[in-house]
Design an enzyme around this catalytic site. Structure first.
Site, mmCIF file in Angstrom:
data_model
loop_
_atom_site.group_PDB
_atom_site.id
_atom_site.type_symbol
_atom_site.label_atom_id
_atom_site.label_comp_id
_atom_site.label_asym_id
_atom_site.label_seq_id
_atom_site.Cartn_x
_atom_site.Cartn_y
_atom_site.Cartn_z
ATOM 1 N N SER A 7 0.853 -1.193 0.000
ATOM 2 C CA SER A 7 0.000 0.000 0.000
ATOM 3 C C SER A 7 0.884 1.237 0.000
ATOM 4 O O SER A 7 1.706 1.428 0.903
ATOM 5 C CB SER A 7 -0.878 0.002 1.245
ATOM 6 O OG SER A 7 -1.355 1.312 1.476
ATOM 7 N N HIS A 32 -1.297 -1.368 -4.303
ATOM 8 C CA HIS A 32 -2.534 -1.020 -3.600
ATOM 9 C C HIS A 32 -2.587 0.487 -3.371
ATOM 10 O O HIS A 32 -1.707 1.062 -2.731
ATOM 11 C CB HIS A 32 -2.590 -1.776 -2.274
ATOM 12 C CG HIS A 32 -3.888 -1.664 -1.552
ATOM 13 N ND1 HIS A 32 -4.998 -2.420 -1.876
ATOM 14 C CD2 HIS A 32 -4.269 -0.866 -0.523
ATOM 15 C CE1 HIS A 32 -5.995 -2.099 -1.073
ATOM 16 N NE2 HIS A 32 -5.583 -1.156 -0.239
ATOM 17 N N ASP A 34 -4.744 3.563 -1.905
ATOM 18 C CA ASP A 34 -5.830 3.908 -0.987
ATOM 19 C C ASP A 34 -6.344 5.308 -1.260
ATOM 20 O O ASP A 34 -5.617 6.292 -1.091
ATOM 21 C CB ASP A 34 -5.325 3.818 0.463
ATOM 22 C CG ASP A 34 -5.094 2.378 0.889
ATOM 23 O OD1 ASP A 34 -6.037 1.567 0.757
ATOM 24 O OD2 ASP A 34 -3.980 2.063 1.341
ATOM 25 N N MET A 36 -9.035 8.113 -0.154
ATOM 26 C CA MET A 36 -9.888 8.476 0.994
ATOM 27 C C MET A 36 -10.439 9.883 0.804
ATOM 28 O O MET A 36 -9.730 10.766 0.316
ATOM 29 C CB MET A 36 -9.077 8.428 2.288
ATOM 30 C CG MET A 36 -8.393 7.097 2.533
ATOM 31 S SD MET A 36 -7.597 7.070 4.140
ATOM 32 C CE MET A 36 -6.721 5.510 4.066
ATOM 33 N N HIS A 65 -8.376 1.023 -3.996
ATOM 34 C CA HIS A 65 -9.298 0.809 -2.877
ATOM 35 C C HIS A 65 -9.984 2.138 -2.577
ATOM 36 O O HIS A 65 -9.375 3.039 -2.010
ATOM 37 C CB HIS A 65 -8.470 0.300 -1.676
ATOM 38 C CG HIS A 65 -9.251 0.092 -0.424
ATOM 39 N ND1 HIS A 65 -8.635 -0.115 0.793
ATOM 40 C CD2 HIS A 65 -10.589 0.049 -0.176
ATOM 41 C CE1 HIS A 65 -9.550 -0.274 1.730
ATOM 42 N NE2 HIS A 65 -10.748 -0.173 1.168
ATOM 43 N N MET A 67 -12.140 4.372 -0.565
ATOM 44 C CA MET A 67 -12.807 4.617 0.719
ATOM 45 C C MET A 67 -13.505 5.960 0.616
ATOM 46 O O MET A 67 -13.138 6.935 1.273
ATOM 47 C CB MET A 67 -11.763 4.581 1.844
ATOM 48 C CG MET A 67 -11.312 3.157 2.166
ATOM 49 S SD MET A 67 -9.751 3.097 3.054
ATOM 50 C CE MET A 67 -8.624 3.186 1.674
ATOM 51 N N MET A 136 -11.455 -5.884 5.378
ATOM 52 C CA MET A 136 -10.695 -4.898 6.164
ATOM 53 C C MET A 136 -10.409 -5.512 7.527
ATOM 54 O O MET A 136 -11.332 -5.881 8.255
ATOM 55 C CB MET A 136 -11.516 -3.607 6.358
ATOM 56 C CG MET A 136 -11.584 -2.684 5.159
ATOM 57 S SD MET A 136 -9.994 -2.197 4.434
ATOM 58 C CE MET A 136 -9.128 -1.493 5.841
ATOM 59 N N PHE A 142 -6.460 4.726 8.158
ATOM 60 C CA PHE A 142 -5.053 4.978 8.483
ATOM 61 C C PHE A 142 -4.210 3.720 8.341
ATOM 62 O O PHE A 142 -4.710 2.614 8.571
ATOM 63 C CB PHE A 142 -4.934 5.492 9.927
ATOM 64 C CG PHE A 142 -5.756 6.723 10.178
ATOM 65 C CD1 PHE A 142 -5.268 7.984 9.850
ATOM 66 C CD2 PHE A 142 -7.041 6.611 10.691
ATOM 67 C CE1 PHE A 142 -6.047 9.119 10.043
ATOM 68 C CE2 PHE A 142 -7.828 7.739 10.884
ATOM 69 C CZ PHE A 142 -7.331 8.995 10.561
ATOM 70 N N GLY A 143 -2.942 3.929 8.014
ATOM 71 C CA GLY A 143 -1.992 2.825 8.017
ATOM 72 C C GLY A 143 -1.477 2.624 9.436
ATOM 73 O O GLY A 143 -1.726 3.444 10.328
ATOM 74 N N ASP A 174 -6.637 -6.586 4.259
ATOM 75 C CA ASP A 174 -5.996 -5.264 4.313
ATOM 76 C C ASP A 174 -6.028 -4.678 5.725
ATOM 77 O O ASP A 174 -7.096 -4.429 6.270
ATOM 78 C CB ASP A 174 -6.772 -4.345 3.338
ATOM 79 C CG ASP A 174 -6.167 -2.955 3.212
ATOM 80 O OD1 ASP A 174 -5.090 -2.699 3.774
ATOM 81 O OD2 ASP A 174 -6.799 -2.117 2.533
ATOM 82 N N GLY A 176 -2.890 -4.047 9.100
ATOM 83 C CA GLY A 176 -2.186 -4.657 10.224
ATOM 84 C C GLY A 176 -1.454 -5.950 9.898
ATOM 85 O O GLY A 176 -1.181 -6.759 10.786
ATOM 86 N N GLY A 196 1.210 -2.076 4.186
ATOM 87 C CA GLY A 196 1.734 -0.720 4.020
ATOM 88 C C GLY A 196 2.935 -0.495 4.902
ATOM 89 O O GLY A 196 4.086 -0.554 4.456
ATOM 90 N N SER A 197 2.668 -0.287 6.201
ATOM 91 C CA SER A 197 3.768 0.051 7.106
ATOM 92 C C SER A 197 4.790 -1.079 7.216
ATOM 93 O O SER A 197 5.989 -0.817 7.310
ATOM 94 C CB SER A 197 3.221 0.439 8.480
ATOM 95 O OG SER A 197 2.312 -0.516 8.943
HETATM 96 C C1 DX5 Z 1 -6.295 1.475 5.643
HETATM 97 C C2 DX5 Z 1 -5.851 1.150 4.244
HETATM 98 C C3 DX5 Z 1 -4.744 0.185 4.177
HETATM 99 C C4 DX5 Z 1 -3.472 0.632 4.841
HETATM 100 C C5 DX5 Z 1 -2.796 -0.586 5.393
HETATM 101 O O1 DX5 Z 1 -7.478 2.171 5.618
HETATM 102 O O2 DX5 Z 1 -6.923 0.609 3.490
HETATM 103 O O3 DX5 Z 1 -4.473 -0.226 2.839
HETATM 104 O O4 DX5 Z 1 -2.591 1.315 4.015
HETATM 105 O O5 DX5 Z 1 -1.706 -0.180 6.128
HETATM 106 P P1 DX5 Z 1 -0.978 -1.140 7.164
HETATM 107 O O6 DX5 Z 1 -0.446 -2.294 6.388
HETATM 108 O O7 DX5 Z 1 0.081 -0.270 7.731
HETATM 109 O O8 DX5 Z 1 -2.017 -1.559 8.183
HETATM 110 ZN ZN ZN Z 2 -6.470 -0.312 1.493
#
Ligand code: DX5
Ligand code: ZN
Length: 217
Positions: A7, A32, A34, A36, A65, A67, A136, A142-143, A174, A176, A196-197
Site C-alpha cells: 500500500s 494497492h 488507498d 480516501m 481501494h 474509501m 478490512m 489509516f496505516g 488489508d 495490520g 503498508g507500514s
Molecule cells: C487502511 C488502508 C490500508 C493501509 C494498510 O485504511 O486501506 O491499505 O494502508 O496499512 P498497514 O499495512 O500499515 O495496516
Molecule cells: Zn487499502
C-alpha cells in the site's frame, strides 16, 4: 502462492515513483492505492490525477481501494486514470450491484470491501459477479493499525461461502499485516495480502515482501 499488494499510503509521497519501483523490483504483485475522501473515512489521500501520473511508469496492476462515499460518481474518472481493479465499500453505496456492473462495463475488475463489523452475508447475492472481496482487518482510514483478531474467523467464513457458492473470487486482506501474522492470514484463506507500514517501514522492502510471501505456504 499468496500475492502481495504494497500500500503506497505508507510510502514517501515526495518520491512516490522511487518507492513504487522499490516494491516492484522487490517482487510485489499489485500496487494497492488507498483513496480516501474525508467523509467515508476521517482522512484524505490522493485521487485520479496522481494515479494517471503513475500510469505507464510501472508494470504493477493498480489495485484501487476506494474509501469514498457514493463511489459511483467517480468510476469514470478512475477508469480514465488507469485503475485495473476498483474496490468499493459495501457500506458506501446504496446500489452496490449497479456500481459493480458499471465498473465491469468500463473494462475493469470489480471488488467489494467490508468494514470489520460488516457481515459477509451482505455479499451473498453479488459474490458470483465480482473479482475479489477485500476484508478490512482494521477500521479503514489509516496505516499502521493493529490487525483485529476476529477477522481471522471472518476470512475463514468467507472462504466457506465462496466454496459453497462455487464462486471464482479472490480474498484480499488489508490492515495490520506483518511478517508475524501473514502466514496465519494466508492459511485462513487470503489470496492477496495488503501491507503498508510493514513494507515501507522496513529497512529492506524487498526482503519483507519475500518474507510475507514465503510465510504463506
Ligand atoms: C487502511 C488502508 C490500508 C493501509 C494498510 O485504511 O486501506 O491499505 O494502508 O496499512 P498497514 O499495512 O500499515 O495496516
Ligand atoms: Zn487499502
Amino acid at each position: 502462492m499468496t500475492k502481495i499488494a504494497p500500500s503506497i499510503l505508507s510510502a514517501d509521497f515526495s518520491c512516490l515513483l522511487e518507492d513504487i519501483k522499490k516494491v516492484e523490483d522487490g517482487g510485489a504483485d499489485l500496487l494497492h492505492i488507498d483513496v480516501m475522501d474525508g467523509h467515508f473515512v476521517p482522512n484524505i489521500t490522493i485521487g485520479p490525477p496522481v494515479i494517471s501520473c503513475l500510469k505507464g511508469k510501472t508494470n504493477l496492476p493498480f489495485d484501487v481501494h476506494l474509501m469514498i462515499e457514493n463511489p459511483e460518481r467517480y468510476i469514470d474518472e478512475f477508469a480514465k486514470a488507469g485503475a485495473d481493479i476498483i474496490t468499493v465499500h459495501e457500506e458506501a453505496t446504496v446500489h452496490l450491484h449497479r456500481v459493480l456492473g458499471y465498473i465491469k462495463d468500463k473494462g475493469m475488475k470489480a471488488g467489494v470491501a467490508l468494514n470489520p463489523s460488516t457481515p459477509i452475508s451482505s455479499l451473498e447475492y453479488v459474490i458470483n459477479d465480482i473479482y475479489m472481496v477485500l476484508i478490512m482487518s482494521v477500521n479503514p482510514g489509516f496505516g499502521g493499525q493493529k490487525f483485529i483478531p476476529a477477522m481471522m474467523e471472518k476470512i475463514m467464513d468467507l472462504k466457506k461461502m465462496i466454496r459453497q457458492k462455487n464462486a471464482d473470487v479472490l480474498i484480499e486482506v488489508d490492515g495490520g499485516i506483518n511478517e508475524d501474522n501473514a502466514s496465519d492470514i494466508a492459511k485462513a484463506g487470503a489470496d492477496i495480502l495488503v501491507a503498508g507500514s510493514a513494507i515501507y517501514q522496513s529497512h529492506c522492502p524487498a526482503e519483507t515482501i519475500r518474507k510475507l510471501k514465503n510465510n504463506n505456504i
